[in-house]
Design a protein around this motif. Structure first.
Motif, PDB file in Angstrom:
ATOM      1  N   ASP A 151       0.866  -1.306  -0.036  1.00 26.84           N
ATOM      2  CA  ASP A 151      -0.022  -0.095  -0.067  1.00 26.84           C
ATOM      3  C   ASP A 151       0.950   1.313   0.054  1.00 26.84           C
ATOM      4  OD1 ASP A 151      -2.130  -1.607   0.221  1.00 26.84           O
ATOM      5  OD2 ASP A 151      -2.392  -1.254   2.175  1.00 26.84           O
ATOM      6  N   LEU A 155       0.355   5.757  -0.989  1.00 24.03           N
ATOM      7  CA  LEU A 155       0.233   6.751   0.229  1.00 24.03           C
ATOM      8  C   LEU A 155       1.496   7.829   0.102  1.00 24.03           C
ATOM      9  CD1 LEU A 155      -0.137   4.012   3.239  1.00 24.03           C
ATOM     10  CD2 LEU A 155      -1.951   5.514   1.856  1.00 24.03           C
ATOM     11  N   TRP A 157       4.782   6.838  -0.213  1.00 23.12           N
ATOM     12  CA  TRP A 157       5.816   6.304   0.387  1.00 23.12           C
ATOM     13  C   TRP A 157       6.432   5.323  -0.378  1.00 23.12           C
ATOM     14  CZ3 TRP A 157       7.385   8.180   4.965  1.00 23.12           C
ATOM     15  CH2 TRP A 157       8.405   7.517   5.643  1.00 23.12           C
ATOM     16  N   ASP A 232       3.128  14.655   5.669  1.00 26.86           N
ATOM     17  CA  ASP A 232       1.961  14.022   5.657  1.00 26.86           C
ATOM     18  C   ASP A 232       1.940  12.387   5.407  1.00 26.86           C
ATOM     19  OD1 ASP A 232       0.538  16.191   6.686  1.00 26.86           O
ATOM     20  OD2 ASP A 232      -0.408  16.762   4.739  1.00 26.86           O
ATOM     21  N   SER A 233       3.013  12.102   4.589  1.00 27.19           N
ATOM     22  CA  SER A 233       3.076  10.742   3.965  1.00 27.19           C
ATOM     23  C   SER A 233       3.467   9.922   5.145  1.00 27.19           C
ATOM     24  CB  SER A 233       4.233  10.467   2.875  1.00 27.19           C
ATOM     25  OG  SER A 233       5.409  10.948   3.231  1.00 27.19           O
ATOM     26  N   ALA A 235       2.172  10.339   8.182  1.00 27.29           N
ATOM     27  CA  ALA A 235       1.198  10.060   9.054  1.00 27.29           C
ATOM     28  C   ALA A 235       0.178   9.171   8.234  1.00 27.29           C
ATOM     29  CB  ALA A 235       0.397  11.523   8.994  1.00 27.29           C
ATOM     30  N   ARG A 236       0.058   9.170   7.002  1.00 24.50           N
ATOM     31  CA  ARG A 236      -0.823   8.487   6.143  1.00 24.50           C
ATOM     32  C   ARG A 236      -0.204   6.853   6.138  1.00 24.50           C
ATOM     33  NH1 ARG A 236      -0.692  12.728   2.204  1.00 24.50           N
ATOM     34  NH2 ARG A 236       1.041  11.926   1.387  1.00 24.50           N
ATOM     35  N   ARG A 239      -1.336   5.761   9.695  1.00 28.97           N
ATOM     36  CA  ARG A 239      -2.403   5.396   9.530  1.00 28.97           C
ATOM     37  C   ARG A 239      -2.808   4.168   8.827  1.00 28.97           C
ATOM     38  NH1 ARG A 239      -6.410   9.972   7.103  1.00 28.97           N
ATOM     39  NH2 ARG A 239      -5.193   9.395   5.343  1.00 28.97           N
ATOM     40  N   ARG A 240      -2.472   4.071   7.922  1.00 34.56           N
ATOM     41  CA  ARG A 240      -2.893   2.786   7.056  1.00 34.56           C
ATOM     42  C   ARG A 240      -2.237   1.527   8.145  1.00 34.56           C
ATOM     43  NH1 ARG A 240      -3.987   1.329   1.858  1.00 34.56           N
ATOM     44  NH2 ARG A 240      -4.901   3.561   2.226  1.00 34.56           N
ATOM     45  N   GLN A 243      -4.854   0.969  10.713  1.00 36.37           N
ATOM     46  CA  GLN A 243      -6.459   0.494  10.152  1.00 36.37           C
ATOM     47  C   GLN A 243      -6.305  -0.885   9.902  1.00 36.37           C
ATOM     48  OE1 GLN A 243      -6.450   3.325   7.179  1.00 36.37           O
ATOM     49  NE2 GLN A 243      -7.975   4.825   8.172  1.00 36.37           N
ATOM     50  N   PHE A 263      -2.976  15.686  12.478  1.00 37.04           N
ATOM     51  CA  PHE A 263      -3.046  15.441  11.114  1.00 37.04           C
ATOM     52  C   PHE A 263      -4.839  14.970  10.680  1.00 37.04           C
ATOM     53  CE2 PHE A 263      -3.375  11.709   8.294  1.00 37.04           C
ATOM     54  CZ  PHE A 263      -2.921  12.199   6.956  1.00 37.04           C
ATOM     55  N   GLU A 264      -5.186  14.390  11.685  1.00 41.05           N
ATOM     56  CA  GLU A 264      -6.379  13.501  11.254  1.00 41.05           C
ATOM     57  C   GLU A 264      -7.650  14.416  11.418  1.00 41.05           C
ATOM     58  OE1 GLU A 264      -8.758  11.862   9.743  1.00 41.05           O
ATOM     59  OE2 GLU A 264      -7.281  10.159  10.051  1.00 41.05           O
TER      60      GLU A 264
END
Length: 358
Positions: A151, A155, A157, A232-233, A235-236, A239-240, A243, A263-264
């Motif tokens: 993934d 994102l 990354w 932000d990448s 953080a993404r 977050r992934r 999740q 961020f969220e």
């Protein structure tokens, strides 16, 4: 050479050490060259023994220590003693236990059967610090990392640099972590994977980058992230990971938790899994729950309700957890604390089976 001649030479070898009979060494040197006098030579040896100076007895050689570091598979049963230091035993084994996959015990007191290796190179990941041989995990952990790495490009990354998972049979590590023992923990660097394959030397020497502005141990320090490094990448990606339904916790520095809270702006349920902890400013630590079928695996309690962005985080960012306390004046200096190493007997009984399995 005749048998008698050989016997004569052997007897001469014994007699050269003797003392108490003047001129005997020279006499024997001549006689030993005459095969027909071997019997006489043997008789002389018997007579001279009474006059010999006894040689000191050699001390029995100490048993050579077990060279565990090179053990390729299960350890011999003689090495697996209840009082043995567990990290020495588990750190010595270089291959997984040929048993069904099973996480045994708790994250900081257990072992791993049937481990799977995360390939050192994947389409969107590379394993670091290969010399440690810590790219082993429960198959569920390896599958989760592969999902997250897959993934990553979407994102923003480029790919994952993966740090320690577990040793081939889990257990306490020879250095570094107190957890990572049952194959359900993994460290992921906060440095993105470069667009080339790193050499083995680079994987040993490359330094991960801290996301913080500065040291956390200074009074009044700003313990937040450095905006020149944090994106932000980052953080993404975290977050992934949070999740993923198998992930139970993610450990980060409180400053990173603060950045994630800011961020969220949408659904915040995933933030509950992200827990502030010391260190973890150059990598984040992913932990999955006990997989089905892992009898004896002990999960942690669920994190407290809420997103964790309130009073708890404020406390973590204060001086209290970080700034060393001034020592109190006492009459006597404190005695040095002797670190006690976990022994095999402290681990679940099944871990002995894991160690000796071949």
């Amino acid at each position: 050479m005749t048998r008698m001649h050989a016997a004569a030479i052997a007897s001469r070898g014994r007699l050269v050490r003797l003392s108490g009979l003047p001129g005997l060494p020279g006499l024997l040197s001549g006689l030993s060259r005459l095969p027909l006098l071997a019997g006489a030579l043997a008789a002389l040896a018997a007579v001279s023994a009474a006059h010999a100076t006894p040689l000191p007895r050699e001390k029995p050689a100490a048993a050579a220590p077990l060279q565990l570091a090179a053990a390729p598979s299960g350890l011999p049963a003689s090495a697996v003693r209840p009082g043995a230091v567990a990290k020495d035993l588990f750190g010595a084994v270089r291959a997984p236990a040929p048993l069904a996959a099973r996480a045994i015990g708790s994250y900081a007191k257990g072992c791993l059967a049937g481990a799977t290796a995360l390939a050192v190179d994947g389409p969107t990941w590379q394993v670091m610090r290969l010399s440690r041989n810590r790219n082993w995990g429960h198959p569920h952990l390896v599958a989760m990392l592969q999902r997250l790495a897959g993934d990553a490009p979407a994102l923003g990354w480029s790919g994952l640099l993966v740090g320690d998972l577990a040793q081939p049979r889990g257990g306490p590590m020879t250095s570094g972590h107190s957890s990572h023992q049952i194959g359900l923990d993994a460290d992921i660097w906060l440095t993105p994977m470069p667009g080339r394959t790193l050499s083995r030397e680079e994987r040993e020497t490359m330094t991960a980058i801290s996301m913080l502005k500065g040291p956390s141990e200074l009074p009044g320090a700003d313990r937040g992230v450095d905006p020149a490094k944090w994106t932000d990448s980052h953080a993404r990606l975290i977050r992934r990971a949070a999740q993923d339904p198998q992930v139970s916790r993610i450990f980060v520095h409180p400053g990173i938790k603060q950045a994630l809270c800011r961020f969220e702006t949408g659904e915040r349920g995933w933030l509950r899994k992200v827990r502030p902890w010391w260190g973890h400013h150059y990598h984040f630590h992913v932990r999955i729950a006990c997989p089905a079928g892992s009898i004896g695996c002990k999960d942690q309690d669920a994190p407290p309700p809420g997103d964790g962005c309130g009073a708890e985080l404020v406390s973590w960012l204060s001086d209290e957890p970080w700034v060393p306390k001034k020592p109190k004046k006492t009459d006597k200096p404190a005695a040095p604390v002797q670190k006690k190493h976990m022994t095999l007997s402290a681990l679940p009984e099944a871990c002995t089976e894991v160690l000796v399995a071949r």
